[in-house]
Motif scaffolding. Sequence first.
Motif, PDB file in Angstrom:
ATOM      1  N   GLY A 180       0.789  -1.219   0.000  1.00 45.64           N
ATOM      2  CA  GLY A 180       0.000   0.000   0.000  1.00 45.64           C
ATOM      3  C   GLY A 180       0.823   1.272   0.000  1.00 45.64           C
ATOM      4  O   GLY A 180       0.361   2.303   0.497  1.00 45.64           O
ATOM      5  N   TRP A 181       2.025   1.235  -0.560  1.00 52.73           N
ATOM      6  CA  TRP A 181       2.913   2.393  -0.528  1.00 52.73           C
ATOM      7  C   TRP A 181       2.565   3.504  -1.530  1.00 52.73           C
ATOM      8  O   TRP A 181       2.983   4.652  -1.337  1.00 52.73           O
ATOM      9  N   PRO A 182       1.832   3.282  -2.639  1.00 54.32           N
ATOM     10  CA  PRO A 182       1.540   4.394  -3.556  1.00 54.32           C
ATOM     11  C   PRO A 182       0.667   5.468  -2.903  1.00 54.32           C
ATOM     12  O   PRO A 182      -0.195   5.173  -2.072  1.00 54.32           O
ATOM     13  N   LYS A 183       0.869   6.698  -3.321  1.00 57.09           N
ATOM     14  CA  LYS A 183       0.061   7.812  -2.814  1.00 57.09           C
ATOM     15  C   LYS A 183      -1.321   7.810  -3.441  1.00 57.09           C
ATOM     16  O   LYS A 183      -2.312   8.149  -2.788  1.00 57.09           O
ATOM     17  N   ASP A 184      -1.421   7.443  -4.715  1.00 61.82           N
ATOM     18  CA  ASP A 184      -2.694   7.407  -5.416  1.00 61.82           C
ATOM     19  C   ASP A 184      -3.631   6.403  -4.744  1.00 61.82           C
ATOM     20  O   ASP A 184      -3.253   5.242  -4.545  1.00 61.82           O
ATOM     21  N   PRO A 185      -4.860   6.813  -4.384  1.00 58.25           N
ATOM     22  CA  PRO A 185      -5.763   5.905  -3.658  1.00 58.25           C
ATOM     23  C   PRO A 185      -6.080   4.632  -4.425  1.00 58.25           C
ATOM     24  O   PRO A 185      -6.171   3.555  -3.838  1.00 58.25           O
ATOM     25  N   LYS A 217      -3.037   2.464  -4.376  1.00 59.92           N
ATOM     26  CA  LYS A 217      -2.835   1.977  -3.004  1.00 59.92           C
ATOM     27  C   LYS A 217      -3.719   0.754  -2.742  1.00 59.92           C
ATOM     28  O   LYS A 217      -3.267  -0.229  -2.152  1.00 59.92           O
ATOM     29  N   GLN A 218      -4.968   0.821  -3.196  1.00 65.23           N
ATOM     30  CA  GLN A 218      -5.870  -0.313  -3.008  1.00 65.23           C
ATOM     31  C   GLN A 218      -5.405  -1.522  -3.815  1.00 65.23           C
ATOM     32  O   GLN A 218      -5.386  -2.650  -3.307  1.00 65.23           O
ATOM     33  N   GLY A 245      -2.352  -2.153  -4.761  1.00 68.91           N
ATOM     34  CA  GLY A 245      -1.144  -2.663  -4.122  1.00 68.91           C
ATOM     35  C   GLY A 245      -1.431  -3.493  -2.887  1.00 68.91           C
ATOM     36  O   GLY A 245      -0.759  -4.494  -2.620  1.00 68.91           O
ATOM     37  N   THR A 246      -2.442  -3.097  -2.130  1.00 70.20           N
ATOM     38  CA  THR A 246      -2.816  -3.856  -0.934  1.00 70.20           C
ATOM     39  C   THR A 246      -3.382  -5.218  -1.313  1.00 70.20           C
ATOM     40  O   THR A 246      -3.037  -6.236  -0.704  1.00 70.20           O
ATOM     41  N   PRO A 279       7.237  -1.304   4.270  1.00 67.53           N
ATOM     42  CA  PRO A 279       6.732  -0.185   3.454  1.00 67.53           C
ATOM     43  C   PRO A 279       7.834   0.579   2.728  1.00 67.53           C
ATOM     44  O   PRO A 279       7.543   1.367   1.825  1.00 67.53           O
ATOM     45  N   HIS A 283       9.421  -0.580  -2.483  1.00 69.95           N
ATOM     46  CA  HIS A 283       8.450  -0.077  -3.450  1.00 69.95           C
ATOM     47  C   HIS A 283       8.525  -0.906  -4.733  1.00 69.95           C
ATOM     48  O   HIS A 283       8.770  -0.366  -5.820  1.00 69.95           O
TER      49      HIS A 283
END
Length: 350
Positions: free
Chosen positions: A278-283, A286-287, A289-290, A333, A336
């Motif tokens: 979940g490291w990306p800033k973009d929501p 981030k989802q 990536g999670t 975290p 990346h």
Amino acid sequence: MAAETSPAPASPEPQTQPAAEMPIEVDSVSFPDRDSVIDDDVSALTQSITSSILDFPVENGRRYHAFRAGVYCLPNDDLEQDRLDLSHLLMTKTIGNKLFLAPIDQAKMQRVLDIGTGTGIWSMAMGDEYPHAEACKPNDDYILGNDLSPIQPPWVPPNVKFEVDDVEDPWVYRTPFDFIFCRYMMASIKDWPALVKNAYDNLNPGGWVEFQDYDIMYYSEDGSLKPESATHQWISELIDTSNKIGRDPQPGRSLEKWVREAGFEKVEHHKFRMPIGGWPKDPGLKQIGTYNLAQLLSGLEAFSLRLYCGVLGWSKEELMVLLAKVRKELKDPKLHAQFDFHVVYGQKPE
């Protein structure tokens, strides 16, 4: 002094097929209830085949497919099925919450083939989303999903059917398809150009094909994934070993070339980045990536056991030590890492 033993009885001569030019001899034995005997024979044969397909072997505590055992290196047990369903969510979200990207005229999409359907989740989602196909004639199923493992649920939309099949065998479908879909078959196919050509040959003119697959080489854009890390070493060895047995683990990067070479037109290629964690800033990323991290942590053993233990000869204990290091790094975290997901579609000429 060892006791004398009687010689073993001679083995019967193996049964052979009659020569092709010779007529097949008819069994003239008559039965009082012919239909009953035939039904019993068919039932016995069906039970035998079904039993062999469902007799899943277990290795290192994981369950694998029985039909064409060894063709696919990942397990098919409940844990893996849950991961596959999570991967479905991951892939559909990655491409914009869609099941496919090809610009198909839905009115002309009457017959669909889902290659390597897995748990059948994509086929069932298609059946729910396009219910107009319920009017199809019997034995002319709208959506057909095939797989080496019969792990799909028995209760499915009325326009969906599943079958056990090896997609690298000759295709014998009587009726061509309007859309052929193939997703997440990395490290599963021996001859990708032949598979793409089979898809071309079994499409109606004007029909579409879509391939969605990975290039699983991990990389980072900020240098946080080090060559000496356990994660980089693990994925590099995994890729090399899969290539050694002739199962490409990075088909995504070659899909466009194979689709064009098969003769498809209007070919489009879309590449999506899939972060790990979940490291990306973009929501949205981030989802994604999670979800990606969750399915990877669940699948580390599944990805590795047959290749590391079965091909490279590692012990399970050695592998578990390596995977513990990989798991720890993937959760950090500060790492990346990401890899690429490719979607390629094309149309058969009218």
